[in-house]
Design an enzyme around this catalytic site. Structure first.
Site, PDB file in Angstrom:
ATOM      1  CD  GLU A 183     -88.015 -47.445 101.567  1.00 38.53           C
ATOM      2  OE1 GLU A 183     -87.080 -46.964 100.901  1.00 38.53           O
ATOM      3  OE2 GLU A 183     -88.596 -46.812 102.487  1.00 38.53           O
ATOM      4  CG  HIS A 198     -82.765 -48.070 108.181  1.00 34.36           C
ATOM      5  ND1 HIS A 198     -83.165 -48.955 107.196  1.00 34.36           N
ATOM      6  CD2 HIS A 198     -83.011 -46.841 107.688  1.00 34.36           C
ATOM      7  CE1 HIS A 198     -83.636 -48.267 106.167  1.00 34.36           C
ATOM      8  NE2 HIS A 198     -83.564 -46.976 106.444  1.00 34.36           N
ATOM      9  CG  ASP A 206     -86.590 -45.248 107.218  1.00 32.75           C
ATOM     10  OD1 ASP A 206     -85.460 -44.851 106.884  1.00 32.75           O
ATOM     11  OD2 ASP A 206     -87.440 -45.614 106.376  1.00 32.75           O
ATOM     12  CG  ASP A 207     -86.731 -40.958 107.424  1.00 31.62           C
ATOM     13  OD1 ASP A 207     -85.687 -40.288 107.371  1.00 31.62           O
ATOM     14  OD2 ASP A 207     -86.986 -41.890 106.633  1.00 31.62           O
ATOM     15  CG  HIS A 239     -82.133 -47.311 101.939  1.00 32.04           C
ATOM     16  ND1 HIS A 239     -81.057 -46.921 102.669  1.00 32.04           N
ATOM     17  CD2 HIS A 239     -83.230 -46.777 102.556  1.00 32.04           C
ATOM     18  CE1 HIS A 239     -81.470 -46.176 103.697  1.00 32.04           C
ATOM     19  NE2 HIS A 239     -82.783 -46.081 103.654  1.00 32.04           N
ATOM     20  CG  HIS A 279     -82.520 -41.776 106.698  1.00 32.13           C
ATOM     21  ND1 HIS A 279     -81.721 -41.882 105.579  1.00 32.13           N
ATOM     22  CD2 HIS A 279     -83.270 -42.915 106.724  1.00 32.13           C
ATOM     23  CE1 HIS A 279     -81.981 -43.028 104.955  1.00 32.13           C
ATOM     24  NE2 HIS A 279     -82.919 -43.677 105.639  1.00 32.13           N
TER      25      HIS A 279
HETATM   26  N1  ADE Z   1     -84.204 -41.238 102.881  1.00 24.64           N
HETATM   27  C1  ADE Z   1     -84.747 -41.045 104.083  1.00 24.64           C
HETATM   28  N2  ADE Z   1     -85.612 -42.030 104.361  1.00 24.64           N
HETATM   29  C2  ADE Z   1     -85.581 -42.886 103.311  1.00 24.64           C
HETATM   30  C3  ADE Z   1     -86.226 -44.102 103.011  1.00 24.64           C
HETATM   31  N3  ADE Z   1     -87.115 -44.675 103.840  1.00 24.64           N
HETATM   32  N4  ADE Z   1     -85.978 -44.684 101.839  1.00 24.64           N
HETATM   33  C4  ADE Z   1     -85.119 -44.125 100.988  1.00 24.64           C
HETATM   34  N5  ADE Z   1     -84.480 -42.988 101.213  1.00 24.64           N
HETATM   35  C5  ADE Z   1     -84.700 -42.372 102.377  1.00 24.64           C
HETATM   36 ZN    ZN Z   2     -84.039 -45.378 105.230  1.00 24.19          ZN
END
Ligand code: ADE
Ligand code: ZN
Length: 335
Positions: free
Chosen positions: A192, A9, A270-271, A189, A11
Protein backbone atom coordinates in the site's frame (compact mmCIF):
# COMPACT_ATOMS: atom_id res chain seq x y z
CA UNK A 1 -30.73 -4.37 -7.93
CA UNK A 2 -26.97 -3.97 -7.50
CA UNK A 3 -24.36 -6.43 -8.76
CA UNK A 4 -23.85 -9.22 -6.13
CA UNK A 5 -20.39 -9.05 -4.63
CA UNK A 6 -18.20 -10.04 -1.69
CA UNK A 7 -16.26 -7.52 0.31
CA UNK A 8 -12.87 -8.86 1.40
CA UNK A 9 -11.06 -5.75 2.65
CA UNK A 10 -13.09 -3.90 5.23
CA UNK A 11 -11.98 -2.65 8.63
CA UNK A 12 -15.06 -2.64 10.85
CA UNK A 13 -13.64 0.29 12.82
CA UNK A 14 -13.38 2.14 9.52
CA UNK A 15 -17.17 2.00 9.13
CA UNK A 16 -17.71 4.29 12.13
CA UNK A 17 -19.75 7.13 10.62
CA UNK A 18 -19.61 10.53 12.39
CA UNK A 19 -23.28 10.29 13.43
CA UNK A 20 -22.73 6.94 15.16
CA UNK A 21 -19.46 8.20 16.70
CA UNK A 22 -21.31 11.09 18.35
CA UNK A 23 -24.18 8.85 19.45
CA UNK A 24 -21.77 6.38 21.08
CA UNK A 25 -19.78 9.23 22.64
CA UNK A 26 -22.99 10.50 24.28
CA UNK A 27 -23.95 6.99 25.41
CA UNK A 28 -20.52 6.39 26.98
CA UNK A 29 -19.82 9.87 28.36
CA UNK A 30 -16.86 10.40 26.03
CA UNK A 31 -16.00 13.95 24.89
CA UNK A 32 -14.75 14.10 21.32
CA UNK A 33 -12.37 16.88 20.24
CA UNK A 34 -14.84 17.98 17.53
CA UNK A 35 -17.86 20.26 17.94
CA UNK A 36 -20.17 18.21 15.72
CA UNK A 37 -20.30 15.78 12.80
CA UNK A 38 -19.60 18.57 10.31
CA UNK A 39 -16.39 19.54 12.05
CA UNK A 40 -15.36 15.88 12.29
CA UNK A 41 -16.01 15.35 8.56
CA UNK A 42 -13.92 18.40 7.77
CA UNK A 43 -10.96 16.65 9.47
CA UNK A 44 -11.07 13.88 6.84
CA UNK A 45 -8.38 15.48 4.67
CA UNK A 46 -5.51 13.03 4.87
CA UNK A 47 -1.91 13.56 3.77
CA UNK A 48 -0.97 9.89 3.94
CA UNK A 49 -1.73 6.63 5.75
CA UNK A 50 -0.37 7.84 9.11
CA UNK A 51 -2.49 11.00 9.21
CA UNK A 52 -5.57 8.82 8.64
CA UNK A 53 -4.51 6.26 11.26
CA UNK A 54 -4.13 9.01 13.91
CA UNK A 55 -7.76 10.05 13.47
CA UNK A 56 -9.01 6.45 13.06
CA UNK A 57 -7.45 5.24 16.32
CA UNK A 58 -8.52 8.43 18.13
CA UNK A 59 -12.18 8.02 17.22
CA UNK A 60 -12.20 4.45 18.56
CA UNK A 61 -12.38 6.04 22.04
CA UNK A 62 -16.18 5.93 21.69
CA UNK A 63 -16.27 2.10 21.39
CA UNK A 64 -16.61 0.45 24.80
CA UNK A 65 -19.36 -2.11 25.20
CA UNK A 66 -20.56 -5.21 23.37
CA UNK A 67 -23.56 -3.15 22.25
CA UNK A 68 -21.25 -0.53 20.70
CA UNK A 69 -19.48 -3.16 18.59
CA UNK A 70 -22.81 -4.77 17.69
CA UNK A 71 -24.27 -1.42 16.59
CA UNK A 72 -21.18 -0.71 14.51
CA UNK A 73 -21.35 -4.05 12.70
CA UNK A 74 -25.11 -3.84 12.19
CA UNK A 75 -24.81 -0.40 10.61
CA UNK A 76 -22.13 -1.71 8.23
CA UNK A 77 -24.18 -4.73 7.16
CA UNK A 78 -27.24 -2.58 6.46
CA UNK A 79 -25.25 -0.28 4.16
CA UNK A 80 -23.25 -3.06 2.54
CA UNK A 81 -26.37 -5.10 1.77
CA UNK A 82 -27.91 -2.07 0.03
CA UNK A 83 -24.88 -2.01 -2.26
CA UNK A 84 -25.07 -5.68 -3.23
CA UNK A 85 -22.70 -7.23 -0.66
CA UNK A 86 -23.71 -10.87 -0.10
CA UNK A 87 -20.60 -11.98 1.78
CA UNK A 88 -18.13 -9.95 3.85
CA UNK A 89 -14.79 -10.90 5.39
CA UNK A 90 -14.38 -8.30 8.09
CA UNK A 91 -11.15 -7.08 9.70
CA UNK A 92 -10.95 -5.92 13.28
CA UNK A 93 -8.02 -4.52 15.26
CA UNK A 94 -7.97 -6.17 18.73
CA UNK A 95 -4.92 -4.28 19.99
CA UNK A 96 -6.57 -0.92 19.30
CA UNK A 97 -9.20 -1.90 21.88
CA UNK A 98 -7.33 -4.01 24.43
CA UNK A 99 -4.76 -1.18 24.74
CA UNK A 100 -7.67 1.04 25.90
CA UNK A 101 -8.84 -1.51 28.46
CA UNK A 102 -11.63 -3.02 26.34
CA UNK A 103 -11.45 -6.82 26.66
CA UNK A 104 -11.08 -8.88 23.48
CA UNK A 105 -14.20 -10.83 24.46
CA UNK A 106 -16.29 -7.65 24.41
CA UNK A 107 -15.14 -6.88 20.86
CA UNK A 108 -15.62 -10.38 19.46
CA UNK A 109 -18.93 -11.11 21.20
CA UNK A 110 -20.40 -7.76 20.17
CA UNK A 111 -19.35 -8.13 16.54
CA UNK A 112 -20.40 -11.79 16.40
CA UNK A 113 -23.85 -11.03 17.79
CA UNK A 114 -24.53 -8.47 15.04
CA UNK A 115 -23.04 -10.67 12.32
CA UNK A 116 -25.19 -13.65 13.31
CA UNK A 117 -28.34 -11.53 13.36
CA UNK A 118 -27.27 -9.78 10.16
CA UNK A 119 -26.99 -13.01 8.22
CA UNK A 120 -30.73 -13.52 8.74
CA UNK A 121 -31.72 -9.89 8.47
CA UNK A 122 -29.65 -8.78 5.47
CA UNK A 123 -28.72 -12.06 3.78
CA UNK A 124 -25.00 -11.32 4.13
CA UNK A 125 -22.72 -14.17 5.21
CA UNK A 126 -19.63 -13.06 7.11
CA UNK A 127 -16.24 -14.13 8.45
CA UNK A 128 -14.01 -12.30 10.94
CA UNK A 129 -10.30 -11.67 10.34
CA UNK A 130 -8.25 -10.50 13.30
CA UNK A 131 -5.50 -8.05 12.33
CA UNK A 132 -2.22 -7.44 14.12
CA UNK A 133 -0.96 -3.87 14.25
CA UNK A 134 2.37 -4.02 12.45
CA UNK A 135 3.70 -0.88 14.19
CA UNK A 136 3.36 -2.73 17.50
CA UNK A 137 5.83 -5.46 18.49
CA UNK A 138 5.75 -9.07 17.37
CA UNK A 139 5.44 -10.01 21.06
CA UNK A 140 2.25 -7.97 21.34
CA UNK A 141 0.87 -9.71 18.24
CA UNK A 142 1.70 -13.11 19.77
CA UNK A 143 -0.03 -12.14 23.02
CA UNK A 144 -3.08 -11.10 21.01
CA UNK A 145 -3.14 -14.46 19.24
CA UNK A 146 -2.95 -16.25 22.61
CA UNK A 147 -5.71 -14.07 24.05
CA UNK A 148 -7.90 -14.95 21.05
CA UNK A 149 -7.81 -18.70 21.75
CA UNK A 150 -11.24 -18.78 23.46
CA UNK A 151 -12.80 -17.08 20.42
CA UNK A 152 -11.19 -19.01 17.58
CA UNK A 153 -14.51 -20.61 16.62
CA UNK A 154 -15.55 -17.07 15.57
CA UNK A 155 -12.32 -16.10 13.80
CA UNK A 156 -11.45 -17.33 10.31
CA UNK A 157 -8.07 -15.75 9.81
CA UNK A 158 -5.38 -13.28 10.70
CA UNK A 159 -4.24 -10.13 8.91
CA UNK A 160 -1.64 -7.41 9.27
CA UNK A 161 -2.43 -3.71 9.11
CA UNK A 162 -1.56 -0.20 10.36
CA UNK A 163 1.55 1.84 9.44
CA UNK A 164 3.36 -0.18 6.78
CA UNK A 165 6.65 1.59 6.02
CA UNK A 166 9.46 0.27 8.22
CA UNK A 167 7.37 -2.66 9.48
CA UNK A 168 8.06 -5.55 7.08
CA UNK A 169 6.02 -8.74 7.14
CA UNK A 170 9.10 -10.73 8.21
CA UNK A 171 8.73 -9.17 11.69
CA UNK A 172 5.68 -11.41 12.18
CA UNK A 173 7.00 -14.76 10.92
CA UNK A 174 6.53 -16.62 14.23
CA UNK A 175 3.06 -15.19 14.83
CA UNK A 176 1.88 -16.30 11.40
CA UNK A 177 3.38 -19.77 11.94
CA UNK A 178 1.47 -20.01 15.23
CA UNK A 179 -1.73 -18.77 13.57
CA UNK A 180 -1.43 -21.38 10.81
CA UNK A 181 -0.88 -24.09 13.44
CA UNK A 182 -4.21 -23.01 14.98
CA UNK A 183 -5.93 -23.52 11.61
CA UNK A 184 -6.33 -19.81 10.79
CA UNK A 185 -6.26 -18.45 7.24
CA UNK A 186 -3.63 -15.80 6.47
CA UNK A 187 -3.74 -12.44 4.70
CA UNK A 188 -1.65 -9.27 5.08
CA UNK A 189 -1.65 -5.66 3.92
CA UNK A 190 1.40 -5.21 1.68
CA UNK A 191 2.38 -2.78 -1.05
CA UNK A 192 0.00 0.00 0.00
CA UNK A 193 2.71 2.44 1.11
CA UNK A 194 5.44 -0.16 1.54
CA UNK A 195 7.61 -1.49 -1.31
CA UNK A 196 6.90 -4.48 -3.55
CA UNK A 197 9.49 -6.42 -1.50
CA UNK A 198 6.92 -6.48 1.32
CA UNK A 199 4.49 -8.30 -0.98
CA UNK A 200 7.16 -10.93 -1.64
CA UNK A 201 7.83 -11.26 2.09
CA UNK A 202 4.13 -11.65 2.86
CA UNK A 203 3.96 -14.51 0.34
CA UNK A 204 7.28 -16.21 1.04
CA UNK A 205 7.76 -15.64 4.77
CA UNK A 206 4.20 -15.39 6.09
CA UNK A 207 2.59 -17.70 3.52
CA UNK A 208 -0.43 -15.46 3.00
CA UNK A 209 -3.23 -16.51 0.67
CA UNK A 210 -4.32 -12.99 -0.34
CA UNK A 211 -2.57 -9.63 -0.45
CA UNK A 212 -4.49 -6.62 0.86
CA UNK A 213 -3.85 -3.68 -1.49
CA UNK A 214 -0.75 -4.93 -3.33
CA UNK A 215 -0.82 -1.80 -5.48
CA UNK A 216 2.93 -1.41 -5.65
CA UNK A 217 3.46 -4.82 -7.27
CA UNK A 218 3.21 -2.79 -10.47
CA UNK A 219 6.77 -1.56 -9.86
CA UNK A 220 8.03 -5.16 -10.13
CA UNK A 221 7.17 -6.98 -13.40
CA UNK A 222 8.50 -10.34 -12.19
CA UNK A 223 6.25 -10.12 -9.16
CA UNK A 224 3.25 -9.21 -11.32
CA UNK A 225 3.91 -12.30 -13.45
CA UNK A 226 4.14 -14.47 -10.35
CA UNK A 227 0.95 -13.05 -8.77
CA UNK A 228 -0.90 -13.67 -12.03
CA UNK A 229 0.53 -17.19 -12.48
CA UNK A 230 -0.23 -18.23 -8.91
CA UNK A 231 -3.67 -16.57 -8.95
CA UNK A 232 -2.96 -14.67 -5.72
CA UNK A 233 -5.96 -12.41 -5.03
CA UNK A 234 -5.36 -8.69 -4.46
CA UNK A 235 -7.94 -6.79 -2.43
CA UNK A 236 -7.75 -3.31 -3.95
CA UNK A 237 -9.41 -0.22 -2.49
CA UNK A 238 -9.53 2.52 -5.14
CA UNK A 239 -11.22 5.34 -3.17
CA UNK A 240 -8.93 4.65 -0.21
CA UNK A 241 -5.89 4.92 -2.48
CA UNK A 242 -7.00 8.39 -3.61
CA UNK A 243 -7.80 9.65 -0.09
CA UNK A 244 -4.50 8.34 1.33
CA UNK A 245 -2.62 9.61 -1.71
CA UNK A 246 -1.26 6.28 -2.89
CA UNK A 247 -2.47 7.53 -6.29
CA UNK A 248 -2.95 11.19 -7.26
CA UNK A 249 -6.36 10.87 -8.87
CA UNK A 250 -8.67 7.95 -9.51
CA UNK A 251 -8.23 8.25 -13.28
CA UNK A 252 -4.58 7.22 -12.75
CA UNK A 253 -5.37 4.15 -10.65
CA UNK A 254 -3.58 1.07 -12.06
CA UNK A 255 -6.63 -1.22 -11.72
CA UNK A 256 -7.27 -1.52 -15.49
CA UNK A 257 -3.60 -2.30 -16.14
CA UNK A 258 -3.60 -4.83 -13.30
CA UNK A 259 -6.63 -6.59 -14.76
CA UNK A 260 -5.03 -6.56 -18.20
CA UNK A 261 -1.95 -8.26 -16.68
CA UNK A 262 -4.21 -11.13 -15.58
CA UNK A 263 -4.08 -10.30 -11.87
CA UNK A 264 -6.93 -11.59 -9.72
CA UNK A 265 -8.21 -8.18 -8.61
CA UNK A 266 -11.07 -7.41 -6.26
CA UNK A 267 -12.54 -4.01 -5.37
CA UNK A 268 -13.28 -3.11 -1.74
CA UNK A 269 -13.92 -0.12 0.49
CA UNK A 270 -11.23 -0.42 3.25
CA UNK A 271 -12.57 2.27 5.66
CA UNK A 272 -15.75 3.50 3.96
CA UNK A 273 -16.79 6.05 6.60
CA UNK A 274 -13.52 7.90 6.00
CA UNK A 275 -12.86 7.47 2.30
CA UNK A 276 -16.06 8.62 0.65
CA UNK A 277 -17.86 5.41 -0.14
CA UNK A 278 -18.89 1.83 0.45
CA UNK A 279 -18.01 -0.98 -1.93
CA UNK A 280 -20.78 -0.24 -4.45
CA UNK A 281 -19.54 3.36 -4.53
CA UNK A 282 -16.06 2.02 -5.33
CA UNK A 283 -17.49 -0.07 -8.19
CA UNK A 284 -19.33 3.00 -9.52
CA UNK A 285 -16.21 5.13 -9.21
CA UNK A 286 -14.01 2.74 -11.21
CA UNK A 287 -16.74 2.47 -13.83
CA UNK A 288 -16.93 6.25 -14.18
CA UNK A 289 -13.29 7.29 -13.72
CA UNK A 290 -11.53 4.30 -15.28
CA UNK A 291 -14.08 3.31 -17.88
CA UNK A 292 -14.39 -0.28 -16.69
CA UNK A 293 -17.26 -1.83 -18.61
CA UNK A 294 -19.91 -4.32 -17.61
CA UNK A 295 -17.82 -7.42 -18.25
CA UNK A 296 -14.93 -6.02 -16.21
CA UNK A 297 -17.28 -5.20 -13.33
CA UNK A 298 -18.65 -8.72 -13.59
CA UNK A 299 -15.08 -10.07 -13.49
CA UNK A 300 -14.39 -8.08 -10.29
CA UNK A 301 -17.57 -9.44 -8.68
CA UNK A 302 -16.74 -13.00 -9.78
CA UNK A 303 -13.19 -12.61 -8.40
CA UNK A 304 -14.55 -11.46 -5.04
CA UNK A 305 -16.34 -14.79 -4.51
CA UNK A 306 -13.48 -16.84 -5.98
CA UNK A 307 -11.03 -15.15 -3.58
CA UNK A 308 -13.31 -15.44 -0.53
CA UNK A 309 -12.79 -17.94 2.27
CA UNK A 310 -16.02 -19.78 1.48
CA UNK A 311 -14.36 -23.19 1.32
CA UNK A 312 -16.60 -24.29 4.18
CA UNK A 313 -19.70 -23.42 2.14
CA UNK A 314 -18.96 -24.21 -1.51
CA UNK A 315 -22.65 -24.49 -2.16
CA UNK A 316 -23.16 -20.82 -1.24
CA UNK A 317 -20.12 -19.77 -3.27
CA UNK A 318 -21.48 -21.62 -6.29
CA UNK A 319 -24.91 -20.01 -5.91
CA UNK A 320 -23.44 -16.53 -5.61
CA UNK A 321 -21.19 -17.09 -8.65
CA UNK A 322 -24.23 -18.16 -10.64
CA UNK A 323 -25.98 -14.94 -9.59
CA UNK A 324 -23.00 -12.91 -10.83
CA UNK A 325 -23.07 -14.62 -14.23
CA UNK A 326 -26.83 -14.10 -14.55
CA UNK A 327 -26.77 -10.45 -13.45
CA UNK A 328 -28.26 -8.02 -15.93
CA UNK A 329 -26.84 -4.53 -15.80
CA UNK A 330 -29.30 -1.70 -16.02
CA UNK A 331 -28.83 1.12 -18.49
CA UNK A 332 -26.70 3.11 -16.03
CA UNK A 333 -24.69 -0.07 -15.55
CA UNK A 334 -22.37 0.92 -12.72
CA UNK A 335 -22.29 -0.88 -9.43
N1 ADE B 1 -6.10 0.15 9.09
C1 ADE B 1 -7.27 0.61 8.66
N2 ADE B 1 -7.17 0.97 7.37
C2 ADE B 1 -5.90 0.70 6.98
C3 ADE B 1 -5.19 0.83 5.77
N3 ADE B 1 -5.75 1.33 4.65
N4 ADE B 1 -3.91 0.47 5.74
C4 ADE B 1 -3.33 0.00 6.84
N5 ADE B 1 -3.94 -0.15 8.00
C5 ADE B 1 -5.23 0.19 8.08
ZN1 ZN C 1 -6.98 -1.89 4.88
Amino acid sequence: MPLPKAELHLHIEGTLEPELAFALAARNGVTLPYKDTEELRRAYLFQDLQSFLDLYYGLMAVLHTEDDFADLADAYLARAAEQGVRHAEIFFDPQAHTSRGVPLGTVVEGLARALDAGEERYGVSTRLIMCFLRDESAESAMETLQAAQPYLHRITGVGLDSAEAGHPPSKFREVYEAAAALGLRKVAHAGEEGPSAYIREALDILGVERIDHGLRCMEDPDLVARLARERIPLTLCPLSNVRLRAVDVLAEHPLPRMMAEGLLCTVNSDDPAYFGGYVGDNFRAVHEALGLGEEQLRELARNSFVASFLEDDEERRGRLLTEVEAYEFEAAGAE
